[in-house]
Design a protein around this motif. Sequence first.
Motif, PDB file in Angstrom:
ATOM      1  N   ASP A  75     -40.319 -72.267 -32.984  1.00  0.00           N
ATOM      2  CA  ASP A  75     -39.595 -71.365 -33.872  1.00  0.00           C
ATOM      3  C   ASP A  75     -40.086 -71.587 -35.293  1.00  0.00           C
ATOM      4  OD1 ASP A  75     -37.863 -69.811 -35.323  1.00  0.00           O
ATOM      5  OD2 ASP A  75     -36.043 -70.681 -34.488  1.00  0.00           O
ATOM      6  N   ASN A  76     -40.915 -70.677 -35.765  1.00  0.00           N
ATOM      7  CA  ASN A  76     -41.447 -70.756 -37.121  1.00  0.00           C
ATOM      8  C   ASN A  76     -40.681 -69.865 -38.089  1.00  0.00           C
ATOM      9  OD1 ASN A  76     -43.468 -72.570 -36.508  1.00  0.00           O
ATOM     10  ND2 ASN A  76     -44.978 -70.983 -36.063  1.00  0.00           N
ATOM     11  N   SER A  77     -39.551 -69.344 -37.691  1.00  0.00           N
ATOM     12  CA  SER A  77     -38.845 -68.379 -38.536  1.00  0.00           C
ATOM     13  C   SER A  77     -38.457 -68.968 -39.883  1.00  0.00           C
ATOM     14  CB  SER A  77     -37.622 -67.822 -37.817  1.00  0.00           C
ATOM     15  OG  SER A  77     -36.738 -68.863 -37.468  1.00  0.00           O
ATOM     16  N   GLU A  80     -41.642 -68.957 -41.977  1.00  0.00           N
ATOM     17  CA  GLU A  80     -42.013 -67.587 -42.334  1.00  0.00           C
ATOM     18  C   GLU A  80     -41.132 -67.049 -43.445  1.00  0.00           C
ATOM     19  OE1 GLU A  80     -41.902 -65.307 -38.750  1.00  0.00           O
ATOM     20  OE2 GLU A  80     -43.546 -66.422 -37.842  1.00  0.00           O
ATOM     21  N   SER A  81     -39.819 -67.314 -43.379  1.00  0.00           N
ATOM     22  CA  SER A  81     -38.928 -66.803 -44.417  1.00  0.00           C
ATOM     23  C   SER A  81     -39.195 -67.496 -45.741  1.00  0.00           C
ATOM     24  CB  SER A  81     -37.468 -66.928 -44.004  1.00  0.00           C
ATOM     25  OG  SER A  81     -37.117 -68.283 -43.823  1.00  0.00           O
TER      26      SER A  81
END
Length: 94
Positions: A75-77, A80-81
Amino acid sequence: MVTRTKTLQLVFLNGKAKKVNLTVQNVADDLDSETVKTAMTTIAQADAFAKEGVDLYQVPQSASYVERVVTNLFDNSAAESKQSAAGGSIRANH
């Protein structure tokens, strides 16, 4: 990370005799069939839900517990954000 959820899926016939589902989250996982049937009958008799003049939950048909297991591989969210907030962009090279 593994996430497990359990929902109660209620199936009714609508006013046009077509199946419609009502999914209930955060439900007790030890309900018996009579309790669920009674609740579904109450929903049907309330005549509170309609769409375009058609009663949505008119005739109780069935009820099932549905369990869902999600296993995240990565989970790179969050990264990224943070990158988006800093004005960066993510591009894939092919």
